[in-house]
Design an enzyme around this catalytic site. Structure first.
Site, PDB file in Angstrom:
ATOM      1  N   GLN A  29       0.939  -8.789  -6.075  1.00 53.53           N
ATOM      2  CA  GLN A  29      -0.313  -9.119  -6.763  1.00 53.53           C
ATOM      3  C   GLN A  29      -0.338 -10.569  -7.224  1.00 53.53           C
ATOM      4  OE1 GLN A  29      -2.908  -7.168  -6.954  1.00 53.53           O
ATOM      5  NE2 GLN A  29      -2.036  -5.195  -6.369  1.00 53.53           N
TER       6      GLN A  29
ATOM      7  N   CYS B 118      -0.646   4.125  -8.277  1.00 54.68           N
ATOM      8  CA  CYS B 118       0.771   4.171  -7.869  1.00 54.68           C
ATOM      9  C   CYS B 118       1.672   3.672  -8.991  1.00 54.68           C
ATOM     10  CB  CYS B 118       1.017   3.379  -6.586  1.00 54.68           C
ATOM     11  SG  CYS B 118       0.123   4.027  -5.181  1.00 54.68           S
TER      12      CYS B 118
ATOM     13  N   HIS C 116       5.008  -0.783  -9.802  1.00 57.08           N
ATOM     14  CA  HIS C 116       4.376   0.051  -8.766  1.00 57.08           C
ATOM     15  C   HIS C 116       5.458   0.988  -8.221  1.00 57.08           C
ATOM     16  CE1 HIS C 116       2.673   0.862  -4.719  1.00 57.08           C
ATOM     17  NE2 HIS C 116       1.511   0.449  -5.192  1.00 57.08           N
TER      18      HIS C 116
HETATM   19  N1  PLP Z   1       3.655  -3.583  -5.413  1.00 53.92           N
HETATM   20  C1  PLP Z   1       2.483  -3.800  -6.023  1.00 53.92           C
HETATM   21  C2  PLP Z   1       2.472  -4.479  -7.369  1.00 53.92           C
HETATM   22  C3  PLP Z   1       1.296  -3.390  -5.430  1.00 53.92           C
HETATM   23  O1  PLP Z   1       0.121  -3.595  -6.050  1.00 53.92           O
HETATM   24  C4  PLP Z   1       1.349  -2.750  -4.164  1.00 53.92           C
HETATM   25  C5  PLP Z   1       0.116  -2.259  -3.504  1.00 53.92           C
HETATM   26  O2  PLP Z   1      -0.760  -1.719  -4.149  1.00 53.92           O
HETATM   27  C6  PLP Z   1       2.587  -2.559  -3.559  1.00 53.92           C
HETATM   28  C7  PLP Z   1       3.715  -2.986  -4.217  1.00 53.92           C
HETATM   29  C8  PLP Z   1       2.709  -1.901  -2.221  1.00 53.92           C
HETATM   30  O3  PLP Z   1       2.461  -2.810  -1.214  1.00 53.92           O
HETATM   31  P1  PLP Z   1       2.183  -2.386   0.320  1.00 53.92           P
HETATM   32  O4  PLP Z   1       0.718  -2.110   0.395  1.00 53.92           O
HETATM   33  O5  PLP Z   1       2.587  -3.557   1.092  1.00 53.92           O
HETATM   34  O6  PLP Z   1       3.006  -1.210   0.623  1.00 53.92           O
END
Ligand code: PLP
Length: 412
Positions: A209, A370, A129
Site C-alpha cells: 500500500q 484480509c 494483512h
Molecule cells: N499486503 C497488503 C497491505 C495488502 O493491502 C494486500 C492486498 O490487499 C496484500 C498484502 C496482498 O497482495 P497481493 O494482492 O499481491 O496478494
C-alpha cells in the site's frame, strides 16, 4: 515520508489517462474509491500489454528470434524500471513474483524456514494483512517457532516503543507493513528497520500500500526485504516484486524448481542460476511485467512526491467531509496516514452500505479487508473503506458523502 512541498497534480489532467473513470455504473458516473483493493490502469499500461500481445508476443530468455529478443528486452526492461522505482542498487536484487503474497511466502519458505528452530520467534504487528501473518504462522508451525504481535493504539498507530522492546534475541525476523490497507497508517519503517538491524534481526516491509502512494527508497529504509504488488500501483494483476539484500538472495535456496532457474540439470543433481533467476522458475507473467514497467514509468513521470501531495490534500478534505456525517466514526486516525479511510456508521451494516453506495455509482469496499486480527482489535466484524488515489477529485468525495447521507436514511 511527508510529501513536502511538492505541487499537487491537476485531476483534470490525469483523469483522461484512465479510460475506466469515464464509465457509468447503474446509470450514474462511476466514483471509484476502491484503489487500495486494486488500482485503476492508465492507457499507457493497457497499450503496453496490448502492444506485447499484438507486436512481440514470444517467450523470454529462450528464443533467439527477433520477437523473443523484443519480449526479453521488454520484460527485463521492466526489472530495470522497477529497480529505479524502488531505489534499489542493482537489478539483480529484484525477484519478479506474482504479487506480495507470493513474495512474502518466498521469504517465509526460502529464508525463514531453514533458519527457524524451536524457541525462535517472528514479530509482526496487529495491523498486518493476512499475507503478512499466515505465511509466518505456517513456517512457525513447521519449525516450532512462535509468532509474536506488536500492539497498536486506538488511533491505529504502532506502539513503536513496544515493538522495539519486543525485538528480543529469540526474534529472528520482523514483518511489518509500510502503510496499513485498513487504517492508512504510515509506519516509521526506517526507525523500525534500524532497530531490527541494530539487533541483528532481519526485517521485511510489506510495501503493497506504500508503492502506489509514496516515493520509495529501499536503501534508505534499510530493511532486508521489501515487497510490492503491481495491481495496486497501476499495473496488471499477477505481478509483484521481492526486493532483497543480495547476500540474502545468494544464501537462500530456490523455492520453486523448473525451467529458467537452472544452470545445469542432470539426474545426478542440478545447479542453479544466479539470483534473481534461481527464484523465477517457469514462464513468467511477461505481459503483466511489460504493463508493470509501463505503470512504474507512468507513476514516476507524474512524480511520486506530487502523487503523495495530491492524495494528502484529498485525504484531509475527505476526512473533514466524512466527519460531518452523523453517526460516522473513522477507524484509523494516525498522525501519518495515506489516503485510506475506514469507517463505521451507527446502525448501518458496512456491507449494506457498500451495496447501496454501488447503486449510486460509488465503489467502496466493505469487509474485514484480509485483516481479521485488526478487526478483532477494534471489536468489529468489518468496516466500510473508501480508498483514494491521485485520480480522484473533491467532487467525488462530495458524491460519496451525499450518497452516504441518502442511503443511510433508507438503511436505518
Ligand atoms: N499486503 C497488503 C497491505 C495488502 O493491502 C494486500 C492486498 O490487499 C496484500 C498484502 C496482498 O497482495 P497481493 O494482492 O499481491 O496478494
Amino acid at each position: 515520508m511527508k510529501p513536502g512541498n511538492a505541487k499537487p497534480l491537476d485531476p483534470a489532467q490525469v483523469r483522461p489517462d484512465f479510460p475506466v473513470l469515464s464509465r457509468q455504473v447503474h446509470g450514474k458516473p462511476l466514483v471509484y474509491l476502491d484503489s487500495a483493493n486494486t488500482g485503476q490502469k492508465p492507457r499507457v499500461v493497457i497499450d503496453a500489454v496490448e502492444g506485447y500481445f499484438s507486436r512481440f508476443n514470444a517467450n523470454v530468455a529462450r528464443a533467439v528470434h527477433q520477437l523473443g529478443e523484443e519480449a526479453t528486452s521488454a520484460y527485463e526492461g521492466a526489472r530495470d524500471t522497477l529497480t529505479a522505482f524502488l531505489g534499489a542498487r542493482h537489478r539483480d536484487e529484484l525477484v519478479l513474483t506474482s504479487g506480495t503474497t507470493m513474495a512474502i511466502n518466498l521469504v517465509a519458505y526460502s529464508y525463514a524456514l531453514p533458519r527457524l528452530k524451536p524457541g525462535d520467534s517472528i514479530l509482526v504487528t496487529t495491523m498486518e494483512h493476512h499475507a503478512n501473518i499466515v505465511p509466518w504462522q505456517l513456517v512457525a508451525e513447521r519449525t516450532g517457532a512462535t509468532l509474536k504481535v506488536a500492539p497498536i493504539n486506538e488511533s491505529g498507530e504502532l506502539i513503536v516503543d513496544r515493538f522495539i522492546e519486543m525485538l528480543t534475541p529469540d526474534v529472528k525476523l520482523a514483518g511489518f507493513t509500510h502503510v496499513s490497507n485498513v487504517l492508512g497508517t504510515i509506519n516509521p519503517v526506517r526507525q523500525l528497520a534500524r532497530a531490527c538491524r541494530e539487533r541483528g534481526i532481519a526485517s521485511l516491509v510489506d510495501g503493497s500500500q506504500a508503492a502506489p502512494h509514496l516515493p520509495l527508497d529501499v536503501q534508505s529504509i534499510g530493511c532486508d526485504f521489501y515487497v510490492i504488488t503491481g495491481h495496486k500501483m497501476a499495473g496488471p494483476t499477477g505481478t509483484g516484486v521481492l526486493w532483497a539484500r543480495p547476500e540474502h538472495l545468494e544464501a537462500m535456496p530456490p523455492f520453486f524448481g523448473g525451467g529458467d532457474m537452472i544452470r545445469k540439470v542432470s539426474f545426478d543433481g542440478t545447479t542453479f542460476a544466479d539470483p534473481p533467476h534461481k527464484f523465477e522458475a517457469g514462464t513468467p507473467n511477461i505481459a503483466g511485467f511489460v504493463g508493470l514497467g509501463a505503470a512504474a514509468t507512468y507513476l514516476s513521470g507524474l512524480g511520486m512526491d506530487r502523487i503523495a501531495a495530491t492524495e494528502q490534500a484529498l485525504l484531509d478534505y475527505a476526512t473533514e467531509a466524512l466527519q460531518q456525517v452523523p453517526g460516522l466514526r473513522i477507524v484509523g486516525q494516525a498522525a501519518h496516514k495515506a489516503a485510506v479511510i475506514s469507517f463505521l456508521i451507527d446502525g448501518v451494516q458496512s456491507h449494506d452500505l457498500a451495496t447501496m453506495l454501488d447503486l449510486e455509482g460509488v465503489a467502496v469496499r466493505s469487509g474485514h479487508h484480509c485483516a481479521h486480527p485488526l478487526m478483532d482489535f477494534y471489536g468489529v466484524p468489518s468496516t466500510a473503506r473508501a480508498s483514494l488515489a491521485f485520480y480522484n477529485t473533491r467532487e467525488e468525495v462530495d458524491r460519496l458523502v451525499a450518497a452516504i447521507l441518502k442511503v443511510c436514511k433508507l438503511l436505518r
